[in-house]
Design a protein around this motif. Structure first.
Motif, mmCIF file in Angstrom:
data_model
loop_
_atom_site.group_PDB
_atom_site.id
_atom_site.type_symbol
_atom_site.label_atom_id
_atom_site.label_comp_id
_atom_site.label_asym_id
_atom_site.label_seq_id
_atom_site.Cartn_x
_atom_site.Cartn_y
_atom_site.Cartn_z
ATOM 1 N N CYS A 295 40.033 -45.201 -14.026
ATOM 2 C CA CYS A 295 39.725 -44.124 -14.967
ATOM 3 C C CYS A 295 41.009 -43.534 -15.534
ATOM 4 O O CYS A 295 42.111 -43.757 -15.010
ATOM 5 N N GLY A 296 40.864 -42.754 -16.591
ATOM 6 C CA GLY A 296 42.024 -42.151 -17.216
ATOM 7 C C GLY A 296 42.776 -41.206 -16.306
ATOM 8 O O GLY A 296 44.007 -41.078 -16.404
ATOM 9 N N ALA A 297 42.084 -40.551 -15.398
ATOM 10 C CA ALA A 297 42.736 -39.613 -14.487
ATOM 11 C C ALA A 297 43.661 -40.323 -13.504
ATOM 12 O O ALA A 297 44.568 -39.694 -12.939
ATOM 13 N N CYS A 298 43.441 -41.631 -13.305
ATOM 14 C CA CYS A 298 44.227 -42.399 -12.338
ATOM 15 C C CYS A 298 45.202 -43.382 -12.990
ATOM 16 O O CYS A 298 46.015 -43.974 -12.279
ATOM 17 N N TYR A 299 45.101 -43.554 -14.298
ATOM 18 C CA TYR A 299 45.874 -44.610 -14.958
ATOM 19 C C TYR A 299 47.082 -44.008 -15.669
ATOM 20 O O TYR A 299 47.061 -43.750 -16.861
ATOM 21 N N PRO B 30 53.844 -45.097 -18.957
ATOM 22 C CA PRO B 30 54.932 -44.468 -19.703
ATOM 23 C C PRO B 30 54.438 -43.988 -21.067
ATOM 24 O O PRO B 30 53.523 -44.576 -21.650
ATOM 25 N N VAL B 31 55.059 -42.953 -21.586
ATOM 26 C CA VAL B 31 54.594 -42.376 -22.841
ATOM 27 C C VAL B 31 54.675 -43.375 -23.984
ATOM 28 O O VAL B 31 53.811 -43.402 -24.862
ATOM 29 N N THR C 19 46.539 -37.782 -17.147
ATOM 30 C CA THR C 19 46.075 -38.087 -15.802
ATOM 31 C C THR C 19 45.758 -36.805 -15.040
ATOM 32 O O THR C 19 45.994 -35.699 -15.522
ATOM 33 N N ARG C 20 45.272 -36.973 -13.860
ATOM 34 C CA ARG C 20 44.965 -35.818 -13.014
ATOM 35 C C ARG C 20 46.207 -34.982 -12.739
ATOM 36 O O ARG C 20 46.138 -33.772 -12.557
ATOM 37 N N GLY C 21 47.367 -35.634 -12.748
ATOM 38 C CA GLY C 21 48.609 -34.926 -12.520
ATOM 39 C C GLY C 21 49.263 -34.404 -13.789
ATOM 40 O O GLY C 21 50.372 -33.855 -13.736
ATOM 41 N N GLY C 22 48.587 -34.556 -14.934
ATOM 42 C CA GLY C 22 49.103 -34.042 -16.183
ATOM 43 C C GLY C 22 50.085 -34.958 -16.890
ATOM 44 O O GLY C 22 50.712 -34.569 -17.882
ATOM 45 N N THR C 23 50.228 -36.193 -16.415
ATOM 46 C CA THR C 23 51.152 -37.151 -17.012
ATOM 47 C C THR C 23 50.425 -38.001 -18.054
ATOM 48 O O THR C 23 49.187 -38.030 -18.101
ATOM 49 N N PRO C 24 51.166 -38.750 -18.901
ATOM 50 C CA PRO C 24 50.515 -39.615 -19.894
ATOM 51 C C PRO C 24 49.644 -40.668 -19.214
ATOM 52 O O PRO C 24 50.036 -41.257 -18.202
ATOM 53 N N GLY C 25 48.458 -40.872 -19.758
ATOM 54 C CA GLY C 25 47.539 -41.840 -19.177
ATOM 55 C C GLY C 25 46.765 -42.589 -20.232
ATOM 56 O O GLY C 25 46.885 -42.326 -21.436
#
Length: 238
Positions: free
Chosen positions: A151-155, A158-159, A176-182
Motif C-alpha cells: 500500500c501507499g503507506a508502506c511504499y 526517493p522523491v 507514507t505512514r511516516g510522512g515520506t514520499p511514497g
C-alpha cells in the motif's frame, strides 16, 4: 459467461522456509519439486487440469500476449495474458506488485497482468486493454480487480522516483505512514483504468507488507509469490 477469480495466500503448501508454504513462483530459489507440488495443488483445488494454468515469465515489461491453449512452459518475456478460451486459467504472480484480473463477461474475454512499479509506469495495463479489445472485449464492459499489493503507506521511494512515476501514472504519488514520499500504485492504476473508459474497478484492500498471510518481498527479502488467477468457466461446468 461466468468469470472466476482467485487470489492465493501463503498457507497450505509444500514449500519450506523462507518460502513457506504455498509459494507458486518458480524463479525465486525455492525447491522446484515443492513449487511443482504447489502448482499441481492449485490446479486441483480450482478443478482445472494441471496443464490448464498458463504462467508468465514476468520481466516488469508491458508485453501482453493473447493465448488460445495450454503452454508447456511460461510465456516468455510477458507481463500480461489474455484469452477467450474457456477453462484456460491465466496466472499473475506477485509479492508486493499489483496483480490485476480483468474480464468482459459478455464477450468472453479475460486477462491477467503483473503491474509492478516499472510495468505500471510504462503502461502494462493499457497494453492489456488493447489486447482484450483485439480479442473482442469492449472497454465499457470490462471489469477489473486490483489485487493485494504494497500500500501507499508502506511504499517509500526517493522523491525523484515518485515524481517520475507520477508523471507517467498520475494519481500514484502519496505520502507514507511516516510522512515520506511514497507510491500508491493501485490508486494510479485505478485512475488510469477509469480514464481509459473502464467503469467497474474493484480493489482488494490488503497490503502485502502488513498482512502476514501474504508474501512480501519488501517485508522479507527472500520469499515466495502469491497467485492471482482468472478463467472463463466452461458452460458445461457444474
Amino acid at each position: 459467461m461466468r468469470i472466476r477469480r482467485v487470489v492465493t495466500t501463503r498457507a497450505g503448501g509444500s514449500s519450506r522456509p523462507p518460502y513457506e508454504s504455498f509459494n507458486l513462483g518458480a524463479g525465486v530459489g525455492d525447491d522446484p519439486a515443492a513449487v511443482a507440488a504447489n502448482r499441481n495443488r492449485l490446479a486441483d483445488e480450482l478443478g482445472l487440469g494441471r496443464d490448464r494454468l498458463v504462467w508468465m515469465e514476468q520481466v516488469h515489461g508491458r508485453n501482453a500476449e493473447i493465448v488460445d491453449g495450454p503452454r508447456p512452459t511460461a510465456v516468455e518475456a510477458t507481463d500480461a495474458l489474455v484469452t477467450t478460451e474457456p477453462g484456460l486459467a491465466l496466472v499473475a504472480l506477485c509479492a508486493d506488485c499489483v496483480p490485476v484480473l480483468l474480464a468482459d463477461p459478455a464477450a468472453g474475454v479475460v486477462g491477467a497482468a503483473h503491474a509492478g512499479r516499472v510495468g505500471a509506469r510504462i503502461g502494462v495495463l493499457l497494453a492489456t486493454l488493447r489486447a482484450m479489445t483485439e480479442a473482442g472485449a469492449a472497454l465499457d464492459r470490462i471489469e477489473v480487480l486490483l489485487g493485494p499489493s504494497v500500500c501507499g503507506a508502506c511504499y517509500e521511494v526517493p522523491v525523484a522516483m515518485q515524481t517520475d512515476v507520477e508523471r507517467h501514472l498520475p494519481g500514484s504519488a502519496c505520502r507514507t505512514r511516516g510522512g515520506t514520499p511514497g507510491l500508491d500504485l493501485r490508486a494510479g492504476l485505478w485512475r488510469q483504468l477509469a480514464d481509459a473508459g473502464v467503469a467497474k474497478i474493484g480493489v482488494d484492500p490488503r497490503c502485502t507488507v502488513e498482512d502476514p498471510t501474504l508474501f512480501s518481498h519488501r517485508r522479507e527479502g527472500t520469499t515466495g509469490r502469491l497467485a492471482a488467477v482468472t478463467w472463463l468457466e466452461r458452460s458445461d461446468a457444474a
